[in-house]
Design an enzyme around this catalytic site. Structure first.
Site, PDB file in Angstrom:
ATOM      1  N   ARG A 166      -5.987 -15.478  -2.894  1.00 34.80           N
ATOM      2  CA  ARG A 166      -4.295 -15.631  -2.734  1.00 34.80           C
ATOM      3  C   ARG A 166      -4.133 -16.874  -3.217  1.00 34.80           C
ATOM      4  NH1 ARG A 166      -4.057 -17.910   3.347  1.00 34.80           N
ATOM      5  NH2 ARG A 166      -6.310 -18.506   3.712  1.00 34.80           N
ATOM      6  N   CYS A 171       1.741 -17.937 -10.532  1.00 31.52           N
ATOM      7  CA  CYS A 171       2.639 -18.810 -10.980  1.00 31.52           C
ATOM      8  C   CYS A 171       3.920 -18.691 -10.763  1.00 31.52           C
ATOM      9  CB  CYS A 171       2.728 -18.569 -12.683  1.00 31.52           C
ATOM     10  SG  CYS A 171       3.730 -19.747 -13.434  1.00 31.52           S
ATOM     11  N   GLU A 185       1.456 -20.665   3.230  1.00 31.50           N
ATOM     12  CA  GLU A 185       0.758 -21.851   2.860  1.00 31.50           C
ATOM     13  C   GLU A 185       0.891 -22.090   1.417  1.00 31.50           C
ATOM     14  OE1 GLU A 185      -2.752 -21.857   6.445  1.00 31.50           O
ATOM     15  OE2 GLU A 185      -3.323 -21.303   4.287  1.00 31.50           O
ATOM     16  N   CYS A 235      -0.044 -24.501 -11.294  1.00 30.72           N
ATOM     17  CA  CYS A 235      -0.025 -23.703 -12.502  1.00 30.72           C
ATOM     18  C   CYS A 235       0.170 -24.280 -13.660  1.00 30.72           C
ATOM     19  CB  CYS A 235       0.691 -22.574 -12.515  1.00 30.72           C
ATOM     20  SG  CYS A 235       0.555 -21.371 -13.992  1.00 30.72           S
ATOM     21  N   CYS A 265       0.435 -23.027 -17.049  1.00 28.67           N
ATOM     22  CA  CYS A 265       0.556 -21.868 -18.106  1.00 28.67           C
ATOM     23  C   CYS A 265       1.794 -22.662 -19.006  1.00 28.67           C
ATOM     24  CB  CYS A 265       0.802 -20.560 -17.490  1.00 28.67           C
ATOM     25  SG  CYS A 265       2.466 -20.696 -16.798  1.00 28.67           S
ATOM     26  N   CYS A 275       4.767 -23.202 -17.180  1.00 27.03           N
ATOM     27  CA  CYS A 275       5.005 -24.614 -16.291  1.00 27.03           C
ATOM     28  C   CYS A 275       4.864 -25.717 -17.278  1.00 27.03           C
ATOM     29  CB  CYS A 275       3.578 -24.590 -15.352  1.00 27.03           C
ATOM     30  SG  CYS A 275       3.693 -23.130 -14.199  1.00 27.03           S
ATOM     31  N   GLU A 332       0.164 -21.373  13.242  1.00 23.34           N
ATOM     32  CA  GLU A 332      -1.309 -21.074  13.293  1.00 23.34           C
ATOM     33  C   GLU A 332      -2.215 -22.085  13.802  1.00 23.34           C
ATOM     34  OE1 GLU A 332      -2.930 -19.572   9.618  1.00 23.34           O
ATOM     35  OE2 GLU A 332      -1.214 -18.658   8.856  1.00 23.34           O
ATOM     36  N   LYS A 342     -13.425 -11.710   8.578  1.00 20.44           N
ATOM     37  CA  LYS A 342     -13.628 -10.800   9.658  1.00 20.44           C
ATOM     38  C   LYS A 342     -14.307 -11.452  10.745  1.00 20.44           C
ATOM     39  CE  LYS A 342     -18.245  -9.145   7.291  1.00 20.44           C
ATOM     40  NZ  LYS A 342     -17.924  -9.807   6.165  1.00 20.44           N
ATOM     41  N   PHE A 343     -14.946 -12.646  10.549  1.00 23.17           N
ATOM     42  CA  PHE A 343     -15.557 -13.238  11.940  1.00 23.17           C
ATOM     43  C   PHE A 343     -14.486 -14.561  12.253  1.00 23.17           C
ATOM     44  CE2 PHE A 343     -19.548 -11.609   9.650  1.00 23.17           C
ATOM     45  CZ  PHE A 343     -19.548 -10.464  10.674  1.00 23.17           C
TER      46      PHE A 343
END
Length: 685
Positions: free
Chosen positions: A119, A123, A158, A163, A165, A168, A313, A362-363
């Site tokens: 994640r 760009c 978040e 970037c 490229c 940018c 969060e 998952k944990f």
């Protein structure tokens, strides 16, 4: 008189309690939604952050949208009195987009384009990515902008990273042209005459790279500023795309890592600040140091808009990505959650509601474990906290009456990291700032975390540790603050460079020299095993004596009107000034020329709080590891007394009238706090 802020949402004008919810992971089992609704109500949850990683479920192939599952979730929420921060799904894009439009993938500083995955891998300048986010966001806005369950927009997830490229690079050059106008101005600001770095054409300029230019400090600083501006522009693009159907819905984005973005600039386009926090509780013999540190960050995020924020969060139990995943000990969930409320949050929310069955997290802790029912310790902790939040919900919207502030600038932080001296093994800027904050926190004194561009006039005490990057304008503002009666505290490594990271000429601390009444001639970095110290002058105005150890940094200063309160104890500069005060106008400016430890800072700020005329929340001496914080509506104060010491503590209340908000019991005399104990009190303002 201090008054409450308007509710973040008129639909939910109480303290919010909930979690990130990902029903798109469970579309194969329709019974999960029904069971989740039942347990959300059992857990006293009233809001969920919904759909932040749902792009593939909402648009499985380009131009084909499947909203039916989200319709069902939101309709079920509305039927059951549960609300949603509806997320835009741009935190992770679907595979079809990466395959068809590779330009959306981020290019790292090494100039290599990433593959699809992870994640934060996009760009933010890419026209295609902006187009695709606008399309999906517009459809979400049209369909759900007036849905009864939706209370606001959760923009992406978040935001961070950069970037490199071609898009940018072009945007960076355009940003520089706008800022400097000519290459001559840019070359002077970046001091490119050093090492023959001079640019003769705009096309020669690129972003910093590990295999290219990385030693022009002004360029590094401007790149970071550009990244903030570009990310803010992207976030604004998303906000505009979801406000088309209902401009009144508030928008937020969950902030987290402070490394790459100047959140003060991002804060200007948001309706409410939210952030994510994951402390490593129980990593020490006690949690005092960590509790103080997290309080600093809560104060920072509250101060971005000077109003209540959202804890978007946290974990109800543990994480799965920290070096060691510790469980929260009994009582710590309530203490750490109410800590956020004490420092200005109007919510306690978690990642996540239900544990994922597979993949990376998952944990990771969740309200609902893999076992799938409510009969767990964590679920009971969450439900108990939900009841407490309901009991104290009148606190929602109340401000924090801080008369003390700590100066913390992002570009100062970046410049300190880039400085190359005097201690490249670690100059510990953030740790130093937090240590000063902790010494004030231990006095039970509310504190804002402000920037140089903020208004100083409402404060009695401003602390500016390691203000390395100090603009002339900032120097004038601090001079005026002291002249008009304020108390200022500064340290070594202050007033060294200007906004371009160019050294001030004419003697350090540059724009602060007149205010502090000193000249800093040299600065010495100490090895980790080195020590120095200060001896307090006999009969000094602060009223405490003794010698205190110092470490890491020693600045050799001359007084120019300042009074010496303490001198060095060791090395060839023993006997020279190490702690000074300058009476300037109606105020005082104190300067610490060396890095001092917690024992000194504790004694120092006990006196400085009184010198500055700052009120403590409770007029009493708090035990080690206990703090008191306050929010107020002008009629009543809401006092949080929190015990991070790891042992039972007793607090002597002052003679004001207190009521326990959870039990309704009137309290006086000595208050007993169990291990990880927290009590919320109400008193007349």
């Amino acid at each position: 008189m201090t008054k409450k802020f308007p509710p973040i949402s008129d639909k939910l004008p109480v303290l919010m309690h909930g979690a990130d919810y990902n029903p798109d992971q469970w579309l194969h089992d329709p019974k999960v939604l029904e069971e989740d609704i039942r347990m959300m109500k059992l857990a006293n949850c009233n809001v969920m952050a919904l759909g932040m990683f749902s792009w593939a479920a909402l648009e499985p192939t380009e131009g084909v949208f499947t909203f039916e599952w989200l319709d069902k979730v939101l309709d079920s929420f509305a039927e059951n009195g549960i609300y949603a921060w509806l997320s835009t799904p741009s935190g992770a894009r679907p595979a079809w987009m990466s395959a068809r439009y590779p330009e959306v993938l981020r290019v790292e500083a090494n100039r290599v384009r990433n593959l699809h995955g992870m994640r934060h891998n996009h760009c933010y300048t890419s026209p295609v990515y902006r187009e695709k986010t606008a399309i999906i966001n517009g459809k979400l806005a049209e369909r759900y902008g007036n849905h009864p369950a939706v209370i606001g927009w959760h923009i992406s997830n978040e935001l961070g990273g950069d970037c490199h490229c071609d898009y940018c690079q072009d945007a960076f050059r355009a940003w520089l042209k706008e800022k400097y106008g000519t290459l001559e101005e840019l070359n002077f600001a970046w001091w490119t005459s050093f090492w023959a770095h001079k640019y003769t054409d705009w096309s020669q300029i690129e972003s910093p790279a590990p295999h290219g230019e990385s030693m022009v400090h002004g360029q590094n600083l401007d790149w970071r500023r550009f990244v903030t501006d570009q990310m803010t522009d992207y976030c604004d693009h998303e906000i505009k795309s979801v406000k088309t159907a209902n401009p009144d819905l508030p928008a937020t984005t969950n902030m987290h890592m402070i490394e790459g973005l100047d959140y003060r600039k991002l804060a200007k386009i948001l309706d409410v600040i939210s952030w994510d926090v994951y402390p490593t509780w129980h990593d020490y013999k006690n949690d005092i140091e960590l509790g103080a540190s997290i309080s600093f960050w809560h104060d920072l995020y509250r101060s971005l808009q000077q109003k209540p924020f959202l804890l978007m969060e946290s974990t109800p139990s543990l994480t799965n990505w920290q070096p060691v995943s510790k469980l929260k000990q009994p009582g710590m969930h309530k203490l750490s959650s109410l800590q956020a409320v004490a420092h200005g949050s109007d919510s306690v929310q978690y990642f996540q509601w239900r544990k994922s069955r597979g993949s990376s997290e998952k944990f990771h802790g969740a309200v609902v474990d893999h076992v799938g029912h409510e009969h767990t310790r964590v679920f009971k902790d969450v439900a108990d906290l939900g009841r407490t939040l309901a009991d104290i919900s009148e606190i929602a919207g109340t401000p924090t009456p801080a008369k003390t502030a700590i100066l913390f600038d992002w570009d100062n932080r970046w410049a300190v990291q880039d400085a190359q001296g005097p201690r490249n093994s670690g100059i510990h800027y953030e740790e130093t700032v937090i240590a000063h904050h902790r010494a004030i926190w231990e006095q039970g004194v509310p504190t804002d975390i402000i920037g140089s561009e903020d208004d100083f006039s409402g404060y009695k005490l401003i602390v500016a540790p390691m203000l390395y990057l100090c603009r002339e304008e900032t120097g004038r503002k601090l001079e005026k603050f002291v002249e008009h009666g304020g108390t200022l505290v500064t340290t070594y490594w202050s007033g060294i460079v200007d906004e371009h990271d160019l050294c001030h000429l004419g003697g350090f601390p540059g724009p602060l020299r007149k205010t502090l009444g000193i000249w800093a001639e040299e600065i010495e970095g100490l090895y980790d095993h080195d020590r120095n110290g200060i001896a307090m002058a006999e009969g000094n105005e602060l009223g405490f004596a003794g010698s205190f150890e110092s470490h890491e940094i020693c600045e050799l200063i001359h007084t120019e009107g300042a009074e010496v309160l303490g001198t060095y104890t060791d090395s060839f500069y023993a006997g020279r000034p190490a702690l000074t005060v300058n009476r300037f106008g109606q105020g005082r400016a104190y300067h610490m020329a060396t890095r001092l430890k917690d024992d000194f800072l504790g004694e120092f700020y006990k006196q400085i709080v009184d010198v500055a005329g700052v009120d403590r929340v409770i007029h009493t001496e708090l035990p080690a590891g206990v703090t008191a914080q306050v929010r107020t509506d002008g009629e009543f104060d809401y006092v949080f007394v929190m015990n991070f010491s790891g042992q039972e503590q007793h607090v002597q209340l002052d003679d004001r009238q207190y009521v326990n908000m959870e039990t309704g019991e009137a309290l006086s005399g000595k208050l007993t706090l169990p291990v990880h104990g927290v009590v919320v009190l109400k008193r007349p303002a």
